[in-house]
Structures are given as structure tokens and as C-alpha cells.
Motif scaffolding. Structure first.
Motif, PDB file in Angstrom:
ATOM      1  N   ARG A 154       0.827  -1.206   0.000  1.00  0.00           N
ATOM      2  CA  ARG A 154       0.000   0.000   0.000  1.00  0.00           C
ATOM      3  C   ARG A 154       0.862   1.257   0.000  1.00  0.00           C
ATOM      4  NH1 ARG A 154      -4.504  -0.313   4.362  1.00  0.00           N
ATOM      5  NH2 ARG A 154      -4.946  -2.166   3.117  1.00  0.00           N
ATOM      6  N   ARG A 155       1.969   1.230   0.739  1.00  0.00           N
ATOM      7  CA  ARG A 155       2.881   2.374   0.730  1.00  0.00           C
ATOM      8  C   ARG A 155       3.468   2.586  -0.671  1.00  0.00           C
ATOM      9  NH1 ARG A 155       4.933   4.881   5.341  1.00  0.00           N
ATOM     10  NH2 ARG A 155       3.251   4.936   6.875  1.00  0.00           N
ATOM     11  N   PRO A 175      -8.960   9.598  -4.090  1.00  0.00           N
ATOM     12  CA  PRO A 175      -8.665   8.582  -3.067  1.00  0.00           C
ATOM     13  C   PRO A 175      -8.830   7.174  -3.634  1.00  0.00           C
ATOM     14  CG  PRO A 175     -10.850   9.466  -2.712  1.00  0.00           C
ATOM     15  CD  PRO A 175     -10.281  10.218  -3.878  1.00  0.00           C
ATOM     16  N   LYS A 176      -7.790   6.695  -4.279  1.00  0.00           N
ATOM     17  CA  LYS A 176      -7.875   5.435  -5.006  1.00  0.00           C
ATOM     18  C   LYS A 176      -7.995   4.229  -4.078  1.00  0.00           C
ATOM     19  CE  LYS A 176      -5.824   3.722  -9.299  1.00  0.00           C
ATOM     20  NZ  LYS A 176      -4.697   3.911 -10.244  1.00  0.00           N
ATOM     21  N   GLU A 181      -7.938   1.429   2.936  1.00  0.00           N
ATOM     22  CA  GLU A 181      -7.340   2.162   4.052  1.00  0.00           C
ATOM     23  C   GLU A 181      -8.327   2.382   5.192  1.00  0.00           C
ATOM     24  OE1 GLU A 181      -3.790   4.867   2.425  1.00  0.00           O
ATOM     25  OE2 GLU A 181      -5.766   5.646   1.917  1.00  0.00           O
ATOM     26  N   LEU A 182      -9.547   2.750   4.856  1.00  0.00           N
ATOM     27  CA  LEU A 182     -10.497   3.113   5.904  1.00  0.00           C
ATOM     28  C   LEU A 182     -10.997   1.896   6.673  1.00  0.00           C
ATOM     29  CD1 LEU A 182     -11.927   5.402   7.277  1.00  0.00           C
ATOM     30  CD2 LEU A 182     -13.666   5.382   5.487  1.00  0.00           C
ATOM     31  N   ASP A 334     -13.878  12.197   7.935  1.00  0.00           N
ATOM     32  CA  ASP A 334     -12.574  12.238   8.610  1.00  0.00           C
ATOM     33  C   ASP A 334     -11.451  11.879   7.641  1.00  0.00           C
ATOM     34  OD1 ASP A 334     -13.621  12.996  11.006  1.00  0.00           O
ATOM     35  OD2 ASP A 334     -13.311  11.084  12.029  1.00  0.00           O
ATOM     36  N   TYR A 335     -11.671  10.825   6.883  1.00  0.00           N
ATOM     37  CA  TYR A 335     -10.648  10.355   5.942  1.00  0.00           C
ATOM     38  C   TYR A 335     -10.352  11.425   4.892  1.00  0.00           C
ATOM     39  CZ  TYR A 335      -8.410   7.554   2.287  1.00  0.00           C
ATOM     40  OH  TYR A 335      -7.543   7.084   1.333  1.00  0.00           O
TER      41      TYR A 335
END
Length: 755
Positions: A154-155, A175-176, A181-182, A334-335
């Protein structure tokens, strides 16, 4: 993070054991990356990671490689497929659909064809590298529920996305990896279980339900569709409008702010063109697409899937009692704030049916402020925006609703009809960016207690700045002239006299305008365009041409003057207060009474600020007005001011409230809202026929609803004495309005002669 193409390569630390992480979706991409890396002179091991384009699996060798003691230096690389260059730009167009789809995501056959005939459309980007030990430290500090391999993958994705964005442009900042992530955050899982179990769900089902809610609401941007829809918007608005006018310097300032802080765009809402106008401006200037809150009613095929992929996220109209759904909305916001993805919503909640701003809603704003208070961002920048139109195709529907008609539900057929109606010409679209608002500066240091009053003040400031930024259009001035004409036929020359007088007032006070109105030809141009839209009636005679509005057209025309009526409000209130004012103290008492009466129609500044506005306005015409009023000579001040504004600016409101007052007296204490509004419509129509009221546009459900809200707020429904008090107040105010001159010129009480 920098973009690396075939001309350059990231500096590799001396002596490092290099591992290239290949984000490759096909064997051909592996070949391209292998050839490219071989020519760089920096040997290293190549391991494929899960592809973001085809979502292949990560090579299991990565686990073992990350655990070796040599602390490898990991460098992510990716092939980027570019659209054909046209006039210096590489954006997708509708013609690309005829070439087998998205040029940024070619299939097996197109990949080979592009490599053979258009190699300039292939680029390689290199993300910022990191030692395995650095990633291990970051992994130990994270609370994400993922394996080390998934974390490293992911990084690498995020690093490559930033690198690719520098190659393609900021308009594709999206935000692909939102869901990955969430949903792996412990706070998401813990909250889902907490609120889900409160609804009687199992832990597993709670998480599934929360994930479902997230997919139901979240935008899923597609760069391909972002380009296609932008091109479609350009073609669409040109069917009905000439151009979208905006200030390029404002866009540059916004772009700079967006590099440091999350942005929240808060436009006015008068038309379905609002969003696409702003969307096109951002795309045209290479700004990231907004995440725009939309009602779930717009999520119908095929419109819903299309606009979702250009940035709209859908929120249910009502989710009261569903704390799990509310939790997911907050997590989503929030994200977006944490990652500085721009937000957009209509703070008014829905489109204005009258032209005046609607009362603001506080839900999303309070959640954004709450996110800031919890440290998701150092600051959040609110951007109030006025989106104005010379004319709007929806005014006919708005007028029908105000007279008791039903709102047409959104559907694919409705959308097609709206496009067909753009065959008429509606002038231009005017987008004005008001001064921005810093949440940190407005509310103080993060961590202080939040209150509903604070949110109200912020929302009020947003609405005030939108109003101040709204420009006065020629159509608004012509609408004022038609109101002064009172439905009687007038020539363009007659109407132009009224227009010029109000235009001079606007210019003297420094209000924003779209263009100066100095000739009869401009007035005729607007009138003829309104005739084309069936908003004004025209009769061409042998000697003269006359224009007027009939009953069915009055509300449509009123929409345009209502868009700018707030600029004339201080003058209109002063005119009413001057009638019969005994002295200056009595004058200001009358102003306060009017301010309280009209609080559901307009956004007023604080009492002292309003008094300063009114005093400055009167000084513009009568420098010694205070001395005259103190002597009880308010009407002499009236005779020295121009133009007279209260009859057209406040007349319909006062008459609508008068109808509400009389209907309350007739009904007594019990009020059923729907039945009451219907009764007001019937009573108002009778009053108009009986000449007890004179403004056609007073017959409006919107005004009756505001009047009912006012008396409820003032608790004037419960007893006969309170209802009588409100009725007496409205009778007196109506009489004061009728005492004012209604024509043009200083103190003239004669309407213009008909041709």
C-alpha cells in the motif's frame, strides 16, 4: 516525491541492495519495466506487487525478501499509459470510446498496438524509495489491521500515485485506496461493532453493514470519466449559456490554499448547473475534483453511476436513529479531511425556489468542524461561492411549486428533458469566489468545546459572504423594472428609465455587477430573451412594442430580483421606517421591528452593523437625514431619496404575511401545516381579485411557510390575543407600504404611463 520518467532515475543509496517493486498489470508492462530498468545502470531484484489497475496478487517472495538482514532498499515503479496529445494536452475525449475504451487503461491488444505505433504514450514513474527497516518502523507505529506485506504494498501504491499525479496533473488527485485504508483502521472496525451491536447485529454483520454503507455513499472517481464528463459539460452548457465567467486569480489562491489545508467549497444552490459549472472550472484549472455531497434521490441509472465516478457521494435523506450509518458518514469525512481531499456541498440543503438564499443546514458543517477539533487537520478552509445566472431554465418549475404544484421527481427522463430545454438562450453563468473562512481562526484553538451557536455563526458568515459576492445582473435590474411596472404594459424605453435609476444606485454603492447597463439596447436584449423563455409577454404594435408580466409569469420574473434584493434591503427598511417616524429613536425602533419580522427571509448582520449600513445608505442621498428625522420630517427624507425600493423589495413578503395573519385569526389556534398553506393560497387569490393585495408574487407557498415559521418562532399562534397582535402589526405595516410612492423619480407617486 518526484516523478521519474525515462530521462531520470531516483538516487539509490550507495551500497544498498535494491528491490524494485513492480506495479504491473500485464506481462507486457513487466517487459517494459524490465527494459527500462536494464537501461538505468542500477541493477536490482524485481518483485511484482498487487497491481492497482488489474488488482493482481503480490508475489509471495516479497515476505521473505522483507525479512532478510540486508535491509533492502525498495523502489516502486509503474508503467503509465497516456492519452494521445492534442493541442498540448493529454486528456481523454469522447472519441476515445470509439478506440476501445480508456486510453489510460488499455486492454491486451491496445497495449501492444500503442507500444508499436505510439511509444510516446508510454511512461514510467518511480516512487520514492525506502529501506525495509524504515517501513518496518512505520508498520510498528500504525494501527492498521494489515500484514507487513500488505502495508508495504500500500505504501508503494501511494508513493506511485503521488509520482503519477505530477505527470498527469492535480485534476486526477483521487482517493484510489479509500476502502482498503479506511476499513482496516481499528477505529472503523471498533465503531462499526459498537453501533452495529446496538442495533442487534452480530460483530461480523456489523462490520459488513458498515462496509456496505461506505460503498453505498462513497464517490469512486474515474480519471477517464472525469475527462469525458468535463468535455460533456463544456458542450452541454454551451447549448444554453454563452460562457462561465470567473476570476482566474481566485482560482490560483485556492490552489495554493489546497496544498496546505483541506478545502470545503460551499456554493449557492439555484440550479442543477451549479455543480457542473464548478466542476468544469476546477478541471479546466487542473485542481483536484471535489467530493460533492448529493442526495440519494440523484442516485438513479444512468446518472447516479456517472456522477459518482466524477466525485459525488450520496447521503440518505434521513437516517435518524441509525447511529451506525451516521458513524460511517463521519469516518468518511474524517478520511477526506485528513488526506486533504476537497469537499463540496450546498449549505442551503436544496435549490432556492425563490431566488433568495435558503436557511443553512448545519449537519455536515458540524461534522467537519468536529473532525477538525479531533485533530484530523490543523485547519479547514471554507470557500463560500456565489453561482449566479443571467437566466435559469428551472424558474418555471419553481413558480409552479410555489403556487401549489408538485415537484417533479428526478429521473433519467427528467434529465433528458432538462437537456432538451437548453435549446433556449439563458445568457451567461457567473461564478464568484468570496473571501475564504479559516475554521481555526473563526472558532479558536482546537480542543475548545463546540456549541450549536458557534456552528450557526459560521454558517451565517458563509451565507453572508455568498450574498455579498453575488453580482447584480442586467436581468435582475429588468426584473425590478417589471415589478415597478406592476404588470402593466410598458415600452423598453419606459422600463429602461427604471433600470438606469436602479443601476446608478448599484454603482454608487459599489455593489458587484456583471456588466454596466447604460443603453436601451441592453434592456431590450434581456426582455427579448425573457420573452423567448415565456417569462415575459410582448406585444408588437405598429408604433411601439410593449412588455409586461401576467399572473403566471410574476413569480418567474421575481426570482431574478430576489437574487439581489439583499443589496436593496437596508434602503427598503429605511423607507418603511421613515413613514410616520416621530424621531430618530422611533425610527431605529421601527428598524428593529422590521429586522425581527423579516428574519426568516434574510440574513441580517448584528443590530449595530445593520444600523451602520442603513445610516451610510441614507447619507448617500441625504447627508443630514438624522436632523430631519429627529424633527419628525421622515417623509421629507423620503422625497429626497431615490430610487424607491420598499414596494418591490418588501411588498410581496408583507402581503403574504398579511394573508398568514388573517388566516390564523380565521382558523384559531390549531394549525395543520399543509391544510393551512392551502387555505392561504385560496385566501390570497381572493385578496388579489378583491384588490386587498397588489403583488401577484405574494401568492407563494414559500412565503406562507416562512410566515408560519415566524409566528411559531415568536409564539404568536397559541392565544387569540397573540394572533390579533400579529394581525394588527401586519395591517399597520401594509398601510405604511401603501403610503410609499411606487413609481420612479424622486418622490414620484405616479406609475409610468402605458404605451
Amino acid at each position: 516525491m518526484t516523478t521519474k520518467t525515462q530521462a531520470e532515475m531516483a538516487k539509490i543509496p550507495d551500497g544498498a541492495s535494491v528491490v524494485y517493486l513492480l506495479d504491473a498489470s500485464s506481462e507486457l508492462e513487466v517487459e517494459v519495466l524490465d527494459e527500462w530498468l536494464s537501461g538505468r545502470g542500477t541493477p536490482g531484484e524485481m518483485i511484482r506487487i498487487a497491481s492497482t489497475r488489474r488488482r493482481t496478487r503480490t508475489d509471495p517472495r516479497l515476505d521473505a525478501r522483507l525479512k532478510r538482514d540486508d535491509d533492502p532498499y525498495l523502489v516502486p515503479v509503474r508503467v503509465v499509459w497516456l492519452p494521445e496529445e492534442r493541442q498540448g494536452n493529454r486528456t481523454a475525449r469522447w472519441t476515445d470510446l470509439l478506440r476501445l475504451g480508456d486510453p489510460r487503461d488499455p486492454n491486451f491488444i491496445m497495449e501492444r498496438l500503442i507500444r508499436k505505433v505510439a511509444p510516446d504514450r508510454i511512461a514510467v514513474v518511480v516512487g520514492e524509495g525506502a529501506h525495509s527497516s524504515e517501513l518496518a518502523g512505520a508498520y510498528a507505529a500504525t494501527d492498521e489491521v494489515v500484514t507487513f506485506r500488505e502495508f508495504a504494498t500500500r505504501r508503494a501504491w501511494l508513493s506511485l500515485e503521488r509520482a503519477e499525479r505530477k505527470l498527469r496533473g492535480n485534476r486526477y488527485k483521487i482517493p484510489k485506496f479509500l476502502h482498503e485504508e479506511l476499513t482496516t483502521r481499528p477505529e472503523f472496525g471498533d465503531g462499526a461493532i459498537q453501533f452495529g451491536t446496538e442495533r442487534g447485529l452480530s460483530e461480523k454483520m456489523s462490520f459488513r453493514r458498515a462496509s456496505y454503507y461506505l460503498r453505498e455513499m462513497a464517490a469512486s472517481h474515474s480519471p477517464f470519466l472525469i475527462d469525458l464528463i468535463a468535455n460533456a459539460i463544456h458542450a452541454l452548457y454551451h447549448r444554453g449559456y454563452g460562457a462561465i465567467h470567473y476570476d482566474a486569480e481566485s482560482i490560483k489562491k485556492i490552489a495554493t490554499l489546497g496544498q496546505e489545508h483541506p478545502l470545503v467549497f460551499l456554493p449557492s444552490h439555484r440550479s442543477h448547473f451549479d455543480r457542473i459549472s464548478l466542476q468544469y472550472i476546477l478541471w479546466e484549472n487542473d485542481l483536484p475534483p471535489n467530493h460533492t455531497a448529493g442526495g440519494i434521490n440523484m442516485n438513479f441509472f444512468p446518472i447516479g453511476p456517472l456522477i459518482r465516478r466524477t466525485g459525488v457521494f450520496f447521503i440518505r435523506r434521513s437516517f435518524r436513529g441509525n447511529e451506525l450509518y451516521k458513524f460511517v458518514v463521519k469516518q468518511y469525512l474524517d478520511y477526506l479531511i485528513e488526506r486533504r481531499f476537497p469537499l463540496e456541498w450546498y449549505i442551503e440543503g436544496g435549490r432556492s425556489r425563490t431566488g433568495k438564499p435558503r436557511p443553512p443546514t448545519y449537519g455536515l458543517l458540524s461534522w467537519v468542524v468536529d473532525s477538525w477539533r479531533r485533530g484530523k487537520a490543523e485547519d479547514v478552509i471554507l470557500i463560500p461561492i456565489s453561482i449566479g445566472y443571467d437566466e435559469i431554465q428551472d424558474v418555471g418549475a419553481y413558480a409552479a411549486e410555489a403556487r401549489g404544484g408538485e415537484k417533479q421527481p428526478e429521473s433519467f427522463g427528467w434529465a433528458l428533458g432538462a437537456v432538451r430545454n437548453l435549446a433556449s438562450r439563458y445568457g451567461n453563468i457567473h461564478v464568484r469566489f468570496a473571501d475564504t473562512i479559516s475554521v481555526a481562526e473563526q472558532l479558536g484553538a482546537a480542543g475548545t468545546s463546540d456549541t450549536h451557536l458557534e456552528i450557526q455563526k459560521v454558517a451565517f458568515e458563509v451565507m453572508s459572504r455568498i450574498s455579498r459576492a453575488t453580482p447584480v445582473t442586467p436581468t435582475a435590474l429588468v426584473s425590478i423594472a417589471l415589478a415597478v411596472a406592476g404588470g402593466k404594459p410598458h415600452t423598453a424605453d419606459n422600463l429602461a428609465e427604471i433600470v438606469f435609476e436602479h443601476a446608478a444606485y448599484v454603482e454608487d454603492r459599489g455593489f458587484p455587477i456583471t456588466e454596466r447597463v447604460e443603453t436601451v439596447a441592453i434592456v431590450e436584449r434581456v426582455l427579448d430573451r425573457l420573452v423567448e423563455q415565456w417569462t415575459v409577454t410582448r406585444r408588437i404594435g405598429q408604433a411601439e412594442t410593449a412588455y409586461w408580466t401576467d399572473f403566471d409569469q410574476s413569480l418567474e420574473v421575481a426570482y431574478y430580483r430576489n437574487m439581489v434584493v439583499h443589496f436593496f434591503l437596508p434602503r427598503a427598511m429605511a423607507e418603511v421606517a421613515l413613514v410616520g417616524a416621530e424621531d430618530e429613536e422611533d425610527f431605529w425602533a421601527r428598524i428593529s421591528e422590521l429586522r425581527d419580522l423579516l428574519k426568516f427571509e434574510f440574513f441580517f448582520p448584528e443590530k449595530e452593523a445593520l444600523q451602520e449600513e442603513i445610516a451610510a445608505d441614507l447619507c448617500g442621498d441625504v447627508p443630514k437625514w438624522r436632523e430631519e428625522v429627529e424633527k419628525g420630517e421622515g417623509e421629507s427624507v423620503l422625497r429626497s431619496t431615490r430610487p424607491v425600493t420598499a414596494p418591490w423589495a418588501l411588498g410581496a413578503i408583507v402581503e403574504a404575511y398579511l394573508v398568514v395573519a388573517h388566516q390564523l385569526k380565521a382558523d384559531g389556534g390549531g394549525v395543520d401545516d399543509d391544510r393551512f398553506i392551502d387555505a392561504c393560497l385560496e385566501r390570497a387569490q381572493f385578496y388579489l381579485l378583491d384588490q386587498r393585495i397588489s403583488h401577484d408574487e405574494a401568492i407563494s407557498k414559500e412565503l406562507f411557510t416562512s410566515g408560519l415559521s415566524l409566528v411559531r418562532n415568536r409564539e404568536q399562534i397559541d392565544t387569540e390575543a397573540k394572533r390579533e397582535s400579529f394581525s394588527t402589526q401586519m395591517n399597520s405595516l401594509h398601510a405604511d407600504l401603501n403610503a410609499l410612492p411606487t413609481g420612479t423619480g424622486r418622490g414620484s407617486d405616479q406609475s409610468l404611463s402605458s404605451p
